[in-house]
Motif scaffolding. Structure first.
Motif, PDB file in Angstrom:
ATOM      1  N   GLY A  28      -9.676  -6.083   4.839  1.00 58.53           N
ATOM      2  CA  GLY A  28      -9.499  -5.318   3.603  1.00 58.53           C
ATOM      3  C   GLY A  28     -10.819  -4.946   2.965  1.00 58.53           C
ATOM      4  O   GLY A  28     -10.982  -3.827   2.463  1.00 58.53           O
ATOM      5  N   TYR A  29     -11.776  -5.849   2.975  1.00 56.97           N
ATOM      6  CA  TYR A  29     -13.097  -5.572   2.397  1.00 56.97           C
ATOM      7  C   TYR A  29     -13.787  -4.437   3.142  1.00 56.97           C
ATOM      8  O   TYR A  29     -14.333  -3.514   2.540  1.00 56.97           O
ATOM      9  N   ASN A  30     -13.777  -4.493   4.465  1.00 60.08           N
ATOM     10  CA  ASN A  30     -14.416  -3.447   5.267  1.00 60.08           C
ATOM     11  C   ASN A  30     -13.676  -2.123   5.159  1.00 60.08           C
ATOM     12  O   ASN A  30     -14.299  -1.059   5.128  1.00 60.08           O
ATOM     13  N   LEU A  31     -12.363  -2.158   5.105  1.00 61.98           N
ATOM     14  CA  LEU A  31     -11.579  -0.931   4.947  1.00 61.98           C
ATOM     15  C   LEU A  31     -11.856  -0.286   3.597  1.00 61.98           C
ATOM     16  O   LEU A  31     -12.004   0.935   3.500  1.00 61.98           O
ATOM     17  N   GLU A  32     -11.951  -1.085   2.564  1.00 62.24           N
ATOM     18  CA  GLU A  32     -12.276  -0.549   1.233  1.00 62.24           C
ATOM     19  C   GLU A  32     -13.687   0.031   1.216  1.00 62.24           C
ATOM     20  O   GLU A  32     -13.943   1.050   0.574  1.00 62.24           O
ATOM     21  N   GLY A  33     -14.607  -0.587   1.919  1.00 61.23           N
ATOM     22  CA  GLY A  33     -15.965  -0.065   1.997  1.00 61.23           C
ATOM     23  C   GLY A  33     -16.023   1.280   2.689  1.00 61.23           C
ATOM     24  O   GLY A  33     -16.844   2.134   2.349  1.00 61.23           O
ATOM     25  N   LEU A  34     -15.172   1.488   3.674  1.00 62.73           N
ATOM     26  CA  LEU A  34     -15.144   2.772   4.367  1.00 62.73           C
ATOM     27  C   LEU A  34     -14.483   3.867   3.529  1.00 62.73           C
ATOM     28  O   LEU A  34     -14.894   5.027   3.574  1.00 62.73           O
ATOM     29  N   ILE A  35     -13.467   3.508   2.781  1.00 67.15           N
ATOM     30  CA  ILE A  35     -12.686   4.498   2.039  1.00 67.15           C
ATOM     31  C   ILE A  35     -13.337   4.860   0.710  1.00 67.15           C
ATOM     32  O   ILE A  35     -13.450   6.031   0.358  1.00 67.15           O
ATOM     33  N   SER A  36     -13.784   3.877  -0.048  1.00 63.16           N
ATOM     34  CA  SER A  36     -14.243   4.145  -1.417  1.00 63.16           C
ATOM     35  C   SER A  36     -15.735   4.410  -1.473  1.00 63.16           C
ATOM     36  O   SER A  36     -16.482   4.105  -0.548  1.00 63.16           O
ATOM     37  N   ASP A  37     -16.148   4.971  -2.604  1.00 60.32           N
ATOM     38  CA  ASP A  37     -17.555   5.253  -2.860  1.00 60.32           C
ATOM     39  C   ASP A  37     -18.080   4.162  -3.785  1.00 60.32           C
ATOM     40  O   ASP A  37     -17.609   4.019  -4.910  1.00 60.32           O
ATOM     41  N   ARG A  38     -19.059   3.421  -3.348  1.00 57.46           N
ATOM     42  CA  ARG A  38     -19.567   2.298  -4.135  1.00 57.46           C
ATOM     43  C   ARG A  38     -20.743   2.692  -5.008  1.00 57.46           C
ATOM     44  O   ARG A  38     -21.357   1.840  -5.629  1.00 57.46           O
TER      45      ARG A  38
END
Length: 88
Positions: A28-38
């Motif tokens: 989930g952490y890696n998927l969120e990193g790919l999808i969202s803009d930090r």
């Protein structure tokens, strides 16, 4: 056979849930990193913004211009409708 497996899983549940939760969390952490803009734009700290705002005010530039801390307007007359305002 299934009752034996279920009994084994039930008695050792804490040993299985931690690795499963860790794997789900990493995915989930890696998927969120790919999808969202930090990216978060830089802003000055609030204390620095306040200090700049206070130093820019005209009242602080002239030390001889000191006003009393008194509200000079009528508080109740701020948001009056046009029909209730005085027409002079």
């Amino acid at each position: 056979m299934w009752p034996i497996i279920m009994q084994f899983l039930r008695s050792n549940a804490p040993y299985f849930t931690l690795p499963v939760a860790a794997v789900v969390g990493v995915i989930g952490y890696n998927l969120e990193g790919l999808i969202s803009d930090r990216y978060t734009p830089y802003t000055k700290p609030v204390q620095d913004q306040r200090l700049e705002r206070l130093t820019e005010e005209d009242i602080l530039k002239d030390p001889t211009n000191v006003q009393k801390l008194k509200y000079h307007e009528n508080v109740l007359g701020k948001n009056l409708s046009p029909s209730l305002q005085n027409k002079n």
